[in-house]
Write a protein that holds these residues in place. Structure first.
Motif, PDB file in Angstrom:
ATOM      1  N   LEU A  36      15.821  10.340  14.244  1.00 15.46           N
ATOM      2  CA  LEU A  36      15.842  10.479  12.793  1.00 15.46           C
ATOM      3  C   LEU A  36      14.430  10.766  12.315  1.00 15.46           C
ATOM      4  CD1 LEU A  36      17.109  10.056   9.909  1.00 15.46           C
ATOM      5  CD2 LEU A  36      16.462   7.646  10.170  1.00 15.46           C
ATOM      6  N   ALA A  37      14.270  11.841  11.560  1.00  9.32           N
ATOM      7  CA  ALA A  37      12.983  12.153  10.931  1.00  9.32           C
ATOM      8  C   ALA A  37      13.091  11.818   9.447  1.00  9.32           C
ATOM      9  CB  ALA A  37      12.628  13.620  11.116  1.00  9.32           C
ATOM     10  N   THR A  38      12.114  11.030   8.962  1.00 13.49           N
ATOM     11  CA  THR A  38      12.020  10.676   7.552  1.00 13.49           C
ATOM     12  C   THR A  38      10.619  11.016   7.075  1.00 13.49           C
ATOM     13  OG1 THR A  38      11.356   8.406   8.103  1.00 13.49           O
ATOM     14  CG2 THR A  38      13.719   8.796   7.751  1.00 13.49           C
ATOM     15  N   VAL A  39      10.384  10.807   5.784  1.00 18.73           N
ATOM     16  CA  VAL A  39       9.075  11.089   5.192  1.00 18.73           C
ATOM     17  C   VAL A  39       8.401   9.755   4.855  1.00 18.73           C
ATOM     18  CG1 VAL A  39       7.837  12.256   3.328  1.00 18.73           C
ATOM     19  CG2 VAL A  39       9.960  13.249   4.231  1.00 18.73           C
ATOM     20  N   ARG A  40       7.219   9.544   5.436  1.00 20.95           N
ATOM     21  CA  ARG A  40       6.451   8.330   5.142  1.00 20.95           C
ATOM     22  C   ARG A  40       5.904   8.387   3.722  1.00 20.95           C
ATOM     23  NH1 ARG A  40       3.799   6.006  10.155  1.00 20.95           N
ATOM     24  NH2 ARG A  40       4.600   7.243  11.882  1.00 20.95           N
ATOM     25  N   GLU A  41       5.417   7.263   3.259  1.00 21.98           N
ATOM     26  CA  GLU A  41       4.858   7.174   1.907  1.00 21.98           C
ATOM     27  C   GLU A  41       3.705   8.153   1.703  1.00 21.98           C
ATOM     28  OE1 GLU A  41       3.727   3.689  -1.287  1.00 21.98           O
ATOM     29  OE2 GLU A  41       3.796   3.192   0.837  1.00 21.98           O
ATOM     30  N   ASP A  42       2.906   8.410   2.749  1.00 23.33           N
ATOM     31  CA  ASP A  42       1.777   9.331   2.620  1.00 23.33           C
ATOM     32  C   ASP A  42       2.187  10.792   2.803  1.00 23.33           C
ATOM     33  OD1 ASP A  42       2.127   9.671   5.364  1.00 23.33           O
ATOM     34  OD2 ASP A  42       0.157   8.865   5.917  1.00 23.33           O
ATOM     35  N   GLY A  43       3.483  11.051   2.988  1.00 24.83           N
ATOM     36  CA  GLY A  43       3.981  12.416   3.121  1.00 24.83           C
ATOM     37  C   GLY A  43       4.081  12.908   4.551  1.00 24.83           C
ATOM     38  N   SER A  44       3.567  12.153   5.494  1.00 25.78           N
ATOM     39  CA  SER A  44       3.651  12.564   6.897  1.00 25.78           C
ATOM     40  C   SER A  44       5.034  12.217   7.457  1.00 25.78           C
ATOM     41  CB  SER A  44       2.540  11.911   7.713  1.00 25.78           C
ATOM     42  OG  SER A  44       2.698  10.513   7.741  1.00 25.78           O
ATOM     43  N   PRO A  45       5.426  12.872   8.552  1.00 22.88           N
ATOM     44  CA  PRO A  45       6.747  12.584   9.115  1.00 22.88           C
ATOM     45  C   PRO A  45       6.766  11.294   9.915  1.00 22.88           C
ATOM     46  CG  PRO A  45       5.633  14.261  10.401  1.00 22.88           C
ATOM     47  CD  PRO A  45       4.743  13.963   9.220  1.00 22.88           C
ATOM     48  N   SER A  67      13.673  -2.191   7.301  1.00 21.63           N
ATOM     49  CA  SER A  67      13.062  -1.351   8.340  1.00 21.63           C
ATOM     50  C   SER A  67      12.276  -0.223   7.679  1.00 21.63           C
ATOM     51  CB  SER A  67      14.135  -0.779   9.267  1.00 21.63           C
ATOM     52  OG  SER A  67      14.966   0.130   8.571  1.00 21.63           O
ATOM     53  N   ARG A  68      11.285   0.273   8.399  1.00 20.99           N
ATOM     54  CA  ARG A  68      10.457   1.352   7.850  1.00 20.99           C
ATOM     55  C   ARG A  68      11.293   2.583   7.525  1.00 20.99           C
ATOM     56  NH1 ARG A  68       4.666   0.598   8.868  1.00 20.99           N
ATOM     57  NH2 ARG A  68       4.439  -1.398   9.900  1.00 20.99           N
ATOM     58  N   LYS A  69      12.226   2.938   8.396  1.00 27.08           N
ATOM     59  CA  LYS A  69      13.038   4.125   8.128  1.00 27.08           C
ATOM     60  C   LYS A  69      13.920   3.918   6.895  1.00 27.08           C
ATOM     61  CE  LYS A  69      15.856   2.761  12.040  1.00 27.08           C
ATOM     62  NZ  LYS A  69      16.141   3.088  13.414  1.00 27.08           N
ATOM     63  N   ALA A  70      14.442   2.706   6.696  1.00 26.42           N
ATOM     64  CA  ALA A  70      15.233   2.433   5.492  1.00 26.42           C
ATOM     65  C   ALA A  70      14.356   2.514   4.247  1.00 26.42           C
ATOM     66  CB  ALA A  70      15.897   1.061   5.586  1.00 26.42           C
ATOM     67  N   ARG A  71      13.147   1.959   4.329  1.00 33.36           N
ATOM     68  CA  ARG A  71      12.226   2.046   3.187  1.00 33.36           C
ATOM     69  C   ARG A  71      11.863   3.494   2.903  1.00 33.36           C
ATOM     70  NH1 ARG A  71       8.969  -2.557   5.536  1.00 33.36           N
ATOM     71  NH2 ARG A  71       7.407  -0.944   5.876  1.00 33.36           N
ATOM     72  N   ASP A  72      11.640   4.280   3.955  1.00 35.97           N
ATOM     73  CA  ASP A  72      11.365   5.714   3.770  1.00 35.97           C
ATOM     74  C   ASP A  72      12.497   6.385   2.997  1.00 35.97           C
ATOM     75  OD1 ASP A  72       9.001   5.558   5.254  1.00 35.97           O
ATOM     76  OD2 ASP A  72       9.848   6.535   7.044  1.00 35.97           O
ATOM     77  N   LEU A  73      13.743   6.154   3.430  1.00 30.42           N
ATOM     78  CA  LEU A  73      14.890   6.826   2.819  1.00 30.42           C
ATOM     79  C   LEU A  73      15.167   6.336   1.399  1.00 30.42           C
ATOM     80  CD1 LEU A  73      17.318   7.061   5.857  1.00 30.42           C
ATOM     81  CD2 LEU A  73      15.967   8.905   4.810  1.00 30.42           C
ATOM     82  N   ARG A  74      14.861   5.087   1.119  1.00 30.09           N
ATOM     83  CA  ARG A  74      15.043   4.586  -0.245  1.00 30.09           C
ATOM     84  C   ARG A  74      14.048   5.248  -1.192  1.00 30.09           C
ATOM     85  NH1 ARG A  74      15.864  -1.770  -0.346  1.00 30.09           N
ATOM     86  NH2 ARG A  74      17.639  -1.383  -1.698  1.00 30.09           N
ATOM     87  N   ARG A  75      12.867   5.562  -0.693  1.00 27.08           N
ATOM     88  CA  ARG A  75      11.820   6.187  -1.499  1.00 27.08           C
ATOM     89  C   ARG A  75      12.010   7.703  -1.572  1.00 27.08           C
ATOM     90  NH1 ARG A  75       8.376   4.969   1.552  1.00 27.08           N
ATOM     91  NH2 ARG A  75       8.049   6.953   2.534  1.00 27.08           N
ATOM     92  N   ASP A  76      12.347   8.333  -0.446  1.00 30.60           N
ATOM     93  CA  ASP A  76      12.509   9.788  -0.354  1.00 30.60           C
ATOM     94  C   ASP A  76      13.699  10.040   0.571  1.00 30.60           C
ATOM     95  OD1 ASP A  76      12.415  12.519   0.308  1.00 30.60           O
ATOM     96  OD2 ASP A  76      10.229  12.565   0.230  1.00 30.60           O
ATOM     97  N   PRO A  77      14.837  10.448   0.038  1.00 32.06           N
ATOM     98  CA  PRO A  77      16.065  10.509   0.835  1.00 32.06           C
ATOM     99  C   PRO A  77      16.156  11.671   1.828  1.00 32.06           C
ATOM    100  CG  PRO A  77      16.486  11.318  -1.363  1.00 32.06           C
ATOM    101  CD  PRO A  77      15.067  10.782  -1.363  1.00 32.06           C
ATOM    102  N   ARG A  78      15.156  12.529   1.879  1.00 35.20           N
ATOM    103  CA  ARG A  78      15.231  13.670   2.800  1.00 35.20           C
ATOM    104  C   ARG A  78      15.162  13.194   4.249  1.00 35.20           C
ATOM    105  NH1 ARG A  78      10.407  17.219   0.871  1.00 35.20           N
ATOM    106  NH2 ARG A  78       9.555  15.115   0.653  1.00 35.20           N
ATOM    107  N   LEU A  79      15.968  13.828   5.097  1.00 34.68           N
ATOM    108  CA  LEU A  79      16.015  13.447   6.503  1.00 34.68           C
ATOM    109  C   LEU A  79      16.445  14.617   7.367  1.00 34.68           C
ATOM    110  CD1 LEU A  79      19.207  13.209   7.536  1.00 34.68           C
ATOM    111  CD2 LEU A  79      19.138  11.194   6.096  1.00 34.68           C
ATOM    112  N   THR A  80      16.178  14.479   8.656  1.00 39.07           N
ATOM    113  CA  THR A  80      16.760  15.337   9.683  1.00 39.07           C
ATOM    114  C   THR A  80      17.162  14.453  10.847  1.00 39.07           C
ATOM    115  OG1 THR A  80      15.476  17.299   9.077  1.00 39.07           O
ATOM    116  CG2 THR A  80      16.365  17.247  11.295  1.00 39.07           C
ATOM    117  N   LEU A  81      18.365  14.688  11.355  1.00 39.19           N
ATOM    118  CA  LEU A  81      18.870  14.007  12.540  1.00 39.19           C
ATOM    119  C   LEU A  81      18.920  15.010  13.682  1.00 39.19           C
ATOM    120  CD1 LEU A  81      21.929  12.224  10.931  1.00 39.19           C
ATOM    121  CD2 LEU A  81      19.999  11.060  12.011  1.00 39.19           C
TER     122      LEU A  81
END
Length: 171
Positions: A36-45, A67-81
């Motif tokens: 799962l790829a998410t977007v971190r708070e600083d914009g990095s993957p 979890s960090r990935k859940a926090r990422d998705l709550r802040r920015d829902p974009r993802l790639t699986l």
């Protein structure tokens, strides 16, 4: 179910492209763990391991609370699986990716239904994946074949040889 997401659900993709959707489900079904790829708070993957589930006509992700990935998705829902490619170089039928948006589902009835079916330990974050793009890439002889579905468009297939020629659209 909270946020309505992109308006494109897995079930809508499946209805529009049933054979393609079945191939994607089969690829994800070959292994338990995927990427799962998410977007971190600083914009990095951020790349994380994840289990996916196809239930009730939708694609689901369950995650540990906080979890960090859940926090990422709550802040920015974009993802790639990315489906697990498996061992060796065989690719198990191709590289399969689903990109889109995660919609957190908090409705108690939906969560209870999911828990009953999946046996997910609680508490957890539950996300439905609303796909915006689905891609399968595989090798056929000397050519790379790419099938792409984007929300609102029919699937397209491209072939490319091992040279400088541009990809050819074949459907």
């Amino acid at each position: 179910m909270g946020d309505t997401g992109t308006g494109t659900t897995w079930s809508a993709f499946e209805a529009a492209e049933p054979e393609f959707a079945e191939t994607v489900r089969e690829r994800f079904g070959q292994y338990t763990h995927h990427a799962l790829a998410t977007v971190r708070e600083d914009g990095s993957p951020r790349l994380s391991g994840i289990e996916v589930g196809f239930r009730f006509g939708e694609l689901w992700l369950g995650m540990m609370p906080g979890s960090r990935k859940a926090r990422d998705l709550r802040r920015d829902p974009r993802l790639t699986l990315l489906a697990n490619l498996g061992a060796g170089t065989g690719m198990g039928g191709g590289d399969v990716r689903v990109s889109g948006r995660a919609v957190e589902v908090t409705d108690p009835e939906t969560v209870a239904r999911y828990v009953a079916d999946a046996g997910e330990p609680q508490p957890f974050h539950l996300f439905r994946v609303d796909p915006t793009e689905v891609v399968r890439t595989w090798v056929d002889g000397d050519e790379l074949v790419v099938r792409v579905w984007s929300a609102g468009r029919p699937a397209r297939t491209f072939r490319r040889g091992n040279d400088d020629s541009p990809p050819r659209r074949v459907s």
